[in-house]
Write a protein that holds these residues in place. Structure first.
Motif, PDB file in Angstrom:
ATOM      1  N   LYS A  87       5.963  83.151  77.376  1.00 10.54           N
ATOM      2  CA  LYS A  87       5.703  84.576  77.353  1.00 10.54           C
ATOM      3  C   LYS A  87       4.620  84.905  78.375  1.00 10.54           C
ATOM      4  N   VAL A  88       4.820  86.058  79.051  1.00 14.43           N
ATOM      5  CA  VAL A  88       3.872  86.514  80.064  1.00 14.43           C
ATOM      6  C   VAL A  88       3.657  88.009  79.894  1.00 14.43           C
ATOM      7  N   SER A  89       2.610  88.541  80.524  1.00 15.67           N
ATOM      8  CA  SER A  89       2.380  89.981  80.486  1.00 15.67           C
ATOM      9  C   SER A  89       3.486  90.704  81.232  1.00 15.67           C
ATOM     10  N   ARG A  96       1.504  85.461  90.931  1.00 15.95           N
ATOM     11  CA  ARG A  96       0.479  85.138  89.930  1.00 15.95           C
ATOM     12  C   ARG A  96       0.993  84.063  88.972  1.00 15.95           C
ATOM     13  N   LEU A  97       2.273  84.125  88.616  1.00 12.59           N
ATOM     14  CA  LEU A  97       2.849  83.113  87.740  1.00 12.59           C
ATOM     15  C   LEU A  97       2.745  81.728  88.370  1.00 12.59           C
ATOM     16  N   ARG A  99       0.631  80.747  90.791  1.00 12.02           N
ATOM     17  CA  ARG A  99      -0.774  80.323  90.908  1.00 12.02           C
ATOM     18  C   ARG A  99      -1.344  79.895  89.552  1.00 12.02           C
ATOM     19  N   ASP A 100      -0.999  80.620  88.498  1.00 14.56           N
ATOM     20  CA  ASP A 100      -1.532  80.295  87.175  1.00 14.56           C
ATOM     21  C   ASP A 100      -0.970  78.991  86.619  1.00 14.56           C
ATOM     22  N   ASN A 101       0.162  78.528  87.149  1.00 11.94           N
ATOM     23  CA  ASN A 101       0.810  77.339  86.596  1.00 11.94           C
ATOM     24  C   ASN A 101       0.988  76.221  87.621  1.00 11.94           C
ATOM     25  N   GLY A 102       0.182  76.262  88.681  1.00  8.55           N
ATOM     26  CA  GLY A 102       0.230  75.176  89.657  1.00  8.55           C
ATOM     27  C   GLY A 102       1.589  74.979  90.287  1.00  8.55           C
ATOM     28  N   ASP A 103       2.287  76.117  90.541  1.00 11.54           N
ATOM     29  CA  ASP A 103       3.622  76.085  91.145  1.00 11.54           C
ATOM     30  C   ASP A 103       4.621  75.256  90.339  1.00 11.54           C
ATOM     31  N   PHE A 104       4.293  75.020  89.035  1.00  7.26           N
ATOM     32  CA  PHE A 104       5.166  74.250  88.153  1.00  7.26           C
ATOM     33  C   PHE A 104       5.529  72.893  88.762  1.00  7.26           C
ATOM     34  N   ASP A 105       4.518  72.293  89.421  1.00 10.27           N
ATOM     35  CA  ASP A 105       4.630  70.956  90.027  1.00 10.27           C
ATOM     36  C   ASP A 105       5.603  70.910  91.202  1.00 10.27           C
ATOM     37  N   ASP A 139       7.634  86.523 101.465  1.00 14.19           N
ATOM     38  CA  ASP A 139       6.735  87.664 101.649  1.00 14.19           C
ATOM     39  C   ASP A 139       6.835  88.684 100.521  1.00 14.19           C
ATOM     40  N   ALA A 140       7.766  88.469  99.571  1.00 12.15           N
ATOM     41  CA  ALA A 140       7.929  89.414  98.457  1.00 12.15           C
ATOM     42  C   ALA A 140       7.496  88.819  97.130  1.00 12.15           C
ATOM     43  N   ILE A 141       7.018  87.587  97.118  1.00 13.55           N
ATOM     44  CA  ILE A 141       6.681  86.920  95.853  1.00 13.55           C
ATOM     45  C   ILE A 141       5.540  87.633  95.133  1.00 13.55           C
ATOM     46  N   ASP A 142       4.501  88.058  95.876  1.00 16.91           N
ATOM     47  CA  ASP A 142       3.347  88.685  95.226  1.00 16.91           C
ATOM     48  C   ASP A 142       3.632  90.106  94.754  1.00 16.91           C
TER      49      ASP A 142
END
Length: 283
Positions: A87-89, A96-97, A99-105, A139-142
């Motif tokens: 779950k996320v905001s 942000r997802l 960065r917060d999760n280390g690019d999921f390895d 360029d659209a990820i953020d």
């Protein structure tokens, strides 16, 4: 002469004086019923009403603002990342997802030489991110938010081989031609040469034999004797074409629904390309 005693009559107004005093006080004194105090009383009533309205507006605004913040920022939604539920905001972006999760390895690919050895770590293709099967541009990820129940896939980037020169050698194709035992020979497979490659890395300087990158394809010719069950057949063949006579022959074959075999000569094919093309198209 004897003076008559003088009597001073003491007058007492009793409660009437006190009541009158209160009444007068109410009109002009401390009880505030005079003209100025009346205006001040009405002013205080207006101020109290105004403050009450401000409090109500503040409460209403706070409720609307709180609901807006919850709906647009604080509310949690379910998503799935690489097969795992989380779950996320509601305003979570892909950037942000990650960065917060280390690019999921996941990680970018590497730059490798022509032999496959690493030259520079994470200098290859970038991480690939998709939502519901659609790839998202880097360029659209953020600026891309994740929808509720979104299926996010995060995969590592591919390795990139250094710039290199390629030299090629032809691998001749073989032949398998059978003519015995058949009145007709059929080309089952056309021959095609293969390719052998050698790479030289511009950065590493390595020379690598990459082997045969395109396999050769043999020419295959098989003999055939048509023997339809319960029928007698003949084979029509025409040699040394095409020529000016090819068109009329093809017209007759088409009219009668008959197939024939043309044994053509290379230089004549160049002289009559339309006839050659028609032979192929009409089988």
């Amino acid at each position: 002469m004897t003076k008559e005693p003088q009597y001073i009559e003491e007058l007492s107004f009793g409660d009437s004086v006190r009541r009158a005093g209160k009444t007068r006080g109410n009109e002009y004194g401390e009880y505030g019923a005079g003209p100025d105090n009346g205006r001040r009383g009405r002013g205080r009533h207006r101020l109290i009403a105004f403050v009450a309205i401000l409090v109500l507006l503040a409460l209403a605004g706070g409720s609307v603002g709180g609901w807006w913040m919850w709906d647009r920022h604080w509310r949690q939604i379910p998503i799935t990342v690489n097969g795992t539920s989380m779950k996320v905001s509601v305003d979570m972006t892909l950037g942000r997802l990650l960065r917060d999760n280390g690019d999921f390895d996941a990680h970018p690919g590497n730059l490798v030489d022509v032999a496959g050895d690493m030259i520079e770590k994470h200098a290859g293709k970038p991480i690939v991110v998709s939502i519901n099967g659609a790839a998202v541009r880097r360029d659209a990820i953020d600026s891309t938010t994740i929808p509720q129940d979104g299926m996010v896939m995060v995969t590592s980037g591919e390795d990139v081989t250094e710039d290199h020169t390629v030299s090629k050698e032809t691998v001749p194709h073989g032949e398998s031609i059978g003519i015995a035992g058949g009145s007709i020979q059929i080309l089952k497979q056309a021959g095609k040469d293969g390719v052998h490659e050698y790479w030289v890395g511009k950065r590493s300087g390595k020379h690598v034999d990459k082997g045969v990158t395109v396999e050769p394809q043999d020419t295959i010719v098989v003999p055939l004797n048509p023997r339809p069950e319960g029928k007698k057949v003949i084979a029509l063949t025409f040699d040394d074409g095409p020529s000016k006579y090819s068109g009329p022959i093809l017209d007759i074959l088409k009219e009668k629904g008959v197939k024939a075999t043309f044994f053509d000569v290379g230089e004549e094919c160049l002289s009559f390309p339309d006839a050659e093309k028609r032979m192929l198209e009409e089988g």
